[in-house]
Design a protein around this motif. Structure first.
Motif, mmCIF file in Angstrom:
data_model
loop_
_atom_site.group_PDB
_atom_site.id
_atom_site.type_symbol
_atom_site.label_atom_id
_atom_site.label_comp_id
_atom_site.label_asym_id
_atom_site.label_seq_id
_atom_site.Cartn_x
_atom_site.Cartn_y
_atom_site.Cartn_z
ATOM 1 N N CYS A 287 -0.348 4.126 -0.399
ATOM 2 C CA CYS A 287 -2.013 5.549 0.576
ATOM 3 C C CYS A 287 -0.949 6.351 1.407
ATOM 4 O O CYS A 287 -1.071 5.163 2.470
ATOM 5 N N LYS B 171 9.167 -0.496 -1.039
ATOM 6 C CA LYS B 171 8.377 -0.412 -0.050
ATOM 7 C C LYS B 171 9.807 -0.465 0.800
ATOM 8 O O LYS B 171 9.305 0.975 1.609
ATOM 9 N N ILE C 159 11.806 7.371 4.667
ATOM 10 C CA ILE C 159 10.672 8.807 4.561
ATOM 11 C C ILE C 159 10.338 8.397 6.067
ATOM 12 O O ILE C 159 10.439 9.353 6.258
ATOM 13 N N ASN D 191 1.586 14.379 2.745
ATOM 14 C CA ASN D 191 0.557 13.909 4.153
ATOM 15 C C ASN D 191 1.288 13.100 5.035
ATOM 16 O O ASN D 191 2.765 13.703 5.148
ATOM 17 N N ALA E 176 0.705 -1.615 0.090
ATOM 18 C CA ALA E 176 0.334 0.025 -0.165
ATOM 19 C C ALA E 176 1.007 1.118 0.056
ATOM 20 O O ALA E 176 1.257 1.163 0.811
HETATM 21 O O1 KPL Z 1 4.348 4.011 4.199
HETATM 22 C C1 KPL Z 1 3.999 5.123 4.250
HETATM 23 C C2 KPL Z 1 3.799 5.081 5.565
HETATM 24 O O2 KPL Z 1 3.706 6.491 6.439
HETATM 25 O O3 KPL Z 1 4.220 4.148 6.146
HETATM 26 C C3 KPL Z 1 4.233 5.893 3.060
HETATM 27 C C4 KPL Z 1 3.950 5.278 1.843
HETATM 28 C C5 KPL Z 1 5.545 6.679 3.071
HETATM 29 C C6 KPL Z 1 3.424 7.006 3.296
HETATM 30 O O4 KPL Z 1 3.237 8.098 4.284
#
Ligand code: KPL
Length: 299
Positions: free
Chosen positions: A125, A177, A184, A242, A123
């Motif tokens: 999202c 991912k 991130i 986000n 995912a």
């Molecule tokens: O998977 C996510 C997360 O926050 O855990 C993403 C796709 C980076 C979205 O913020």
């Protein structure tokens, strides 16, 4: 049924409610808000699901025949979800796992302690939990692992208005991912910024080093990730308005997924006789931040 409907689960539930009956299993405050006022999805979309169109409860003692259960709990709750859902599964129930990290299926089935029909998707999202009854969606969709039910699931999610497809190489999708989350999630959680904020030029070297340690581990596990992966992840996330799930977890005082992301990379690298020092520092900082936020600092 969406089991563990926080940010991502509520968004998916709101979409799916357009094409099928949906029950969200969520925390009490969220359930009460949805029962009273309905479910709002803002951000890049504007959706409202009235209370009569979606059911929200804090638990279920059974599921109907032919139920799809979308499991959106965080990794720390994946094993417990397996245990709880095995108790109410029917022979034809299908469980769709969407967790970050590599080990959700294993943890879920360990908890279930029996075979269940499991489907998986990555995912991407980006969804913010704003307040009880309200989430914000900023983009991204689902990439399904090919399997007995995947074509049907892709079709269903597309009909519901979601961006869904089958991955041509699911192991690669999962590792990609993982690399994105390792990059991130801790940066945004430590800097208190949105995903796009982690893309500033000053952090370019850090981002590359995080991803190259994940790529080295993937290679040792037999999977060569593409050259230029860090740039591809950066391009995908540059407009991400986000807040990452880790930033949201820390802010809400919940445990984070660090042990399944950067912490996992460090442990697995060590097992294979390698080092992942940049991921190690990030994992330590997140553990430290969680501790200081919990009020234990200086005691
Ligand atoms: O998977 C996510 C997360 O926050 O855990 C993403 C796709 C980076 C979205 O913020």
């Amino acid at each position: 049924v969406v089991y563990g409907a926080g940010a991502v689960g509520s968004y998916l539930g709101a979409r799916l409610a357009a094409v099928m009956p949906v029950t969200l299993i969520a925390r009490r405050e969220h359930v009460e808000a949805i029962q009273g006022r309905g479910l709002f999805v803002g951000g890049a979309v504007d959706l409202f699901v009235p209370p009569g169109k979606i059911r929200a409860v804090t638990g279920l003692s059974s599921v109907l025949e032919g139920t799809l259960v979308v499991v959106t709990v965080k990794m720390a709750a994946a094993e417990e979800a397996g245990r709880a859902l095995a108790a109410i599964a029917r022979p034809d129930s299908v469980f769709l796992l969407l967790q970050n990290g590599l080990t959700a299926r294993q943890l879920f089935l360990e908890g279930a302690a029996r075979e269940l029909a499991v489907a998986r998707a990555v995912a991407s999202c980006g969804v913010d939990f704003r307040e009880a009854g309200k989430v914000e969606y900023w983009g991204g969709g689902l990439e399904f692992e090919r399997g007995a039910r995947s074509a049907e699931l892709v079709e269903l999610f597309r009909r519901a208005g979601l961006d869904a497809g089958e991955s041509p190489d699911f192991a690669r999708s999962l590792w990609t991912k993982l690399a994105a989350n390792c990059m991130i999630n801790p940066i945004t959680a430590l800097l208190g910024c949105r995903n796009s904020g982690a893309m500033v030029a000053e952090l370019a070297g850090l981002r590359r080093r995080i991803v190259s340690e994940v790529a080295a581990l993937a290679k040792a596990e037999g999977l060569e990730l593409e050259a230029g992966l860090a740039e591809r992840i950066e391009n995908g996330l540059a407009s991400g308005g986000n807040r990452s799930s880790m930033l949201q977890d820390l802010a809400a005082g919940r445990s984070t997924e660090i042990e399944y992301l950067n912490g996992f990379v460090v442990r697995r690298s060590r097992e294979l006789g390698m080092q992942a020092p940049v991921n190690e520092v990030l994992a330590e900082l997140i553990r430290g931040r969680a501790r200081t936020l919990a009020g234990d600092a200086g005691r």
